[in-house]
Design an enzyme around this catalytic site. Sequence first.
Site, PDB file in Angstrom:
ATOM      1  N   ALA A 164       0.832  -1.211   0.000  1.00 39.09           N
ATOM      2  CA  ALA A 164       0.000   0.000   0.000  1.00 39.09           C
ATOM      3  C   ALA A 164       0.864   1.258   0.000  1.00 39.09           C
ATOM      4  O   ALA A 164       1.962   1.275   0.553  1.00 39.09           O
ATOM      5  CB  ALA A 164      -0.927  -0.006   1.210  1.00 39.09           C
ATOM      6  N   GLY A 190       0.675  -5.957  -0.139  1.00 40.04           N
ATOM      7  CA  GLY A 190      -0.140  -5.867  -1.339  1.00 40.04           C
ATOM      8  C   GLY A 190       0.641  -6.145  -2.603  1.00 40.04           C
ATOM      9  O   GLY A 190       0.079  -6.590  -3.615  1.00 40.04           O
ATOM     10  N   GLU A 250       1.778  -7.403   7.142  1.00 38.24           N
ATOM     11  CA  GLU A 250       0.648  -6.648   7.701  1.00 38.24           C
ATOM     12  C   GLU A 250       0.459  -6.870   9.197  1.00 38.24           C
ATOM     13  O   GLU A 250      -0.014  -5.971   9.904  1.00 38.24           O
ATOM     14  CB  GLU A 250      -0.639  -7.027   6.959  1.00 38.24           C
ATOM     15  CG  GLU A 250      -0.753  -6.472   5.557  1.00 38.24           C
ATOM     16  CD  GLU A 250      -0.074  -7.328   4.504  1.00 38.24           C
ATOM     17  OE1 GLU A 250      -0.241  -7.055   3.309  1.00 38.24           O
ATOM     18  OE2 GLU A 250       0.639  -8.294   4.877  1.00 38.24           O
TER      19      GLU A 250
END
Length: 699
Positions: A62, A103, A126
Amino acid sequence: MSSAHYDVNGEIAVIRLDNPPVNGLGLPLRQGIVDGIKKAESDDAIKAVVLIGSDRAFSGGADISEFGTPKMLAEPILTTVINYLETAKKPVIAAISGACMGGGLELALGCHYRVAKPDAQISLPEVKLGILPGAGGTQRLPRVIGVEHALNMIVSGAAVPAKQFQGSPLFDDIVDGDLLEGALSYAKKVVAEKLPLKRVRDLKATHANPEGFFMFARNTVGAVAKNYPAPLKCVDAVEAAVTKPFDQGMAVEREAFANLLQTPESKALRHAFFAERLTSKIADVPSDTPTRDIQKVGVIGGGTMGTGITINFLNAGIPVTLVEMKQEGLDRGVAAIQKVYEGRVKKGKMSEDKAKACMDLLTPSLSYDDLKDADLVIEAVFEEMGVKQSVFETLDATCKPGAILASNTSTLDLNKIASFTKRPEDVIGLHFFSPANIMKLLEVVRGDKTAKDVLTTAMKLAKTIKKTAVVSGVCDGFIGNRMINQYQREAILMLEEGATVQQIDKAIEKFGFAMGPLRMADLAGGDIGWAIRKRLYAEHPDMTKMVVADRLCEMGRYGQKTGAGFYRYEPGNRNALHDPEVDKVVDEVRAELGITPRKISNQEIVERCVYALVNEGARLLDEGIAQRASDIDMVYLTGYGFPVFRGGPMHYAEEVGLPNVVRAMEPFADTHTQPGFWEPAPLLARCAAEGKRFDERSK
């Protein structure tokens, strides 16, 4: 403007990701990928697509600049982009080098084929932000590397080199040479051999004993995760990859992601993530301010702090001249450094060649004259102004023009130290934390006359030696120690008021600190705090004295180093043991002060210790000593053991609600404390009244 460039190489379309520094998947890049796929599909001459990043990163995931903005949720969101890749009518090959994280990895898993450089770093980190992969990572990764490997990666967030997955369905080819050439070659092979459009979602995630494995995983992960909910949610999501159809597993992942995003723990971890990046931004110092070249470093003092500081620079490949006044002190310092490297080699954390290379960069010396060519000199001598004066006057006379003169002082007036030289603009505070070669925090103390290029050089150097640098203005104790003095004072005063040593430490440790305030005092050395207190008592005659702590020091009880402090310690054992002698001292002090002991709740212990940090932190912000509340949080997260899952004292107070903090402080004004301390700091009072967070403060 698109952050993806579309080119054609024969029958192959190349979509190059271009959003420096790590190809964060911001809206323009996401849109560019979709547009590229559509363009390739509409061109009959194109037979396949290669998706490639830079040498540094395929994609780091991200785009953090979009966090909290409408762009983050604007279509095409990442799952939409992945759907375009997965359903593309022509084969899509991901070409991976550098970082392929979060991502970015989920994006690659949406492609039909993947090729990678052997040293590409693969991860789903994450969990370090208190969440889990939200674009299919928990569902696709187990299908290509196996359930156990995938769960380990997802729960730990650790990066793994691509070569470890050679031969697995994760990578169809490992490319040793030029990545683009290798990817184009593989794409041509796919076209020539008419290979199918493989979708990871169509693979099965299987395990021989899923019920037993996931029961074991929950027990193991639960024992380690403790205050963090995300790791167990990762287990749930990976289990869904095994036990449910793909779309149902995705639903489990999405629900867990949405729930975790709202947890206090995730908010705290995300706050810390952004806070660390903000520390390097200094309001009045332009980002293009030049830095001074640091090729040689000098360190004055071969004690624990001086040797620890030295190791930081040796590890970074920077030569250090270590200066001591006597040969025996110098020999001890060199031996201490050698011992650290020998220990790292013995534990397999460093090769013998690397350890020798580091030691070869060290020049022991008994003469200041050997510092004439140093670009930076850091003094780490006894914390007494007269000693500092002697050192800095000598350095001023010895060091070359433009050399940076730094003090490792933890409390003393840096402006006064700078005044001992004819070049105060070259003087800065570099306050390392013990052990200096391990602790991440570096307080960079900016004097009134410190030059901007000296400040930027210090901040850049901190990154070189892998420290988190936080800028502080000049005051007694700077950010960290000025606040910790209030925290420890409240702990000691509550001991006098009726709490026990063990109760205080256990309450704070249950809150999440690695160590309670009294155990911490014993570890740091009671004599250090005592010396500071005696100076402060002389400077501030109305200051409330910490009589129990002073009395223990008068008895020679300095903590672990003497085998006795607030606790007693047996030889060779660092376990803190209850000592009836301390109880006796506490009873005597209570009688002398006329204190009738009362029952003190664990809640009061936590609130008085933590809100003491908050109130003093607000004063530091008001005075301009700290730039922002998040800087204070970074000081406490990286230097003082404040629980990361609570985000630092200022963030924690904001989550509690500043009006609630002010309300909770009201009864503390009547306790045996420093008069006026529990009056809310003006900034805290204003923010509470206006419903603002600290960094939204009005003057």
